[in-house]
Scaffold this active site. Sequence first.
Site, short mmCIF file in Angstrom:
data_model
loop_
_atom_site.label_atom_id
_atom_site.label_comp_id
_atom_site.label_asym_id
_atom_site.label_seq_id
_atom_site.Cartn_x
_atom_site.Cartn_y
_atom_site.Cartn_z
N GLY A 41 -39.37 -0.33 -16.08
CA GLY A 41 -39.56 -1.20 -17.28
C GLY A 41 -40.67 -0.61 -18.21
N HIS A 42 -41.73 -0.31 -17.44
CA HIS A 42 -42.79 0.31 -18.43
C HIS A 42 -42.26 1.54 -18.74
CE1 HIS A 42 -45.62 -1.98 -15.10
NE2 HIS A 42 -46.04 -2.41 -16.26
N GLY A 153 -42.90 -5.70 -23.04
CA GLY A 153 -41.81 -6.24 -22.44
C GLY A 153 -41.39 -7.57 -22.57
N MET A 190 -37.90 -6.33 -13.58
CA MET A 190 -38.79 -5.42 -12.77
C MET A 190 -39.89 -6.01 -12.95
SD MET A 190 -37.18 -1.68 -13.05
CE MET A 190 -35.65 -1.45 -12.24
N SER A 191 -41.17 -5.95 -12.04
CA SER A 191 -42.28 -6.57 -12.12
C SER A 191 -42.95 -5.78 -11.12
CB SER A 191 -42.43 -8.19 -11.86
OG SER A 191 -43.86 -8.41 -11.49
#
Length: 286
Positions: A41-42, A153, A190-191
């Site tokens: 995600g990043h 995000g 995602m995390s």
Amino acid sequence: MAETTLPTARSVTALREQVRAWRAQGLSVGLVPTMGALHDGHLSLVRLALSRCDRAVATIFVNPRQFGPREDFAAYPRSEAEDAAKLATVGAHLLFAPPPGEMYPPGHATTVAVGGTLTQGLCAPLRPGHFEGVATIVCKLLLQSLPDRAWFGEKDWQQLQVIRRMALDLDVPVAIEGAPTVREPDGLAMSSRNAYLGAAERRIAGRLPAILRDAAGRLAAGAAAAPVLAEARQALLAAGFTSVDYVALCDGATLQALPATAPGARLFAAAHLGRTRLIDNIAATG
Ligand code: PAF
């Protein structure tokens, strides 16, 4: 494969010198603020920054001011070397990773607090001080680097709206860009906090987006919010979530609760699995 390394600035002075040098060459600059423990995600945010700007700066700072006293500041995953390698692989140009004293030197006494509807509901009452911590650090990062654009995000939708409001209200001359949530194959957003999940918890976590999708479908078909939200809450508990902080239907811009779907409506949830708190949100329009 040749090892790629990423230049790293530890001080605001070094960051500003690099950005000034790029500006002198007529190059545009994109910023991706993070707390590290980087996932795809990043990296998608860095790719977006590179697609719109000549240079991409990522920041890593685990901001103590956005964690409550009983939250996971000490346990938050820290992996700067791996993160820097990932950032170099996707083509970021600079990492800004300041020590705490650079961001909060002795005597630091200013806080940015966004008021109004954005900080009345959802995570705000459950995490007192969190959005002040976020708004303060993001305001500082934007003013320290003065990029053309900065990416955040949509998984943290409330945070994104708070940051947009802060930049608008304080005339920070940076375009705030939102980016779609990147999901695992089973749909889990995602995390960095997914790393806390044990194998059994990880399987349960995948039910969160599925339950939200099901509820959003019913709302989009015209069902009233109250019963759909109550059933989604029950479904999360039945799936194995330890507790549910909220399942809410809100206007995506004002974050005010809605009785039924409307243009711009979004469905939000926050739930605990053991010591891990997960959040997610999706569109809930017809
Ligand atoms: O979303 C995050 O990782 C953080 O809240 C942010 C925006 C980097 C501020 O510390």
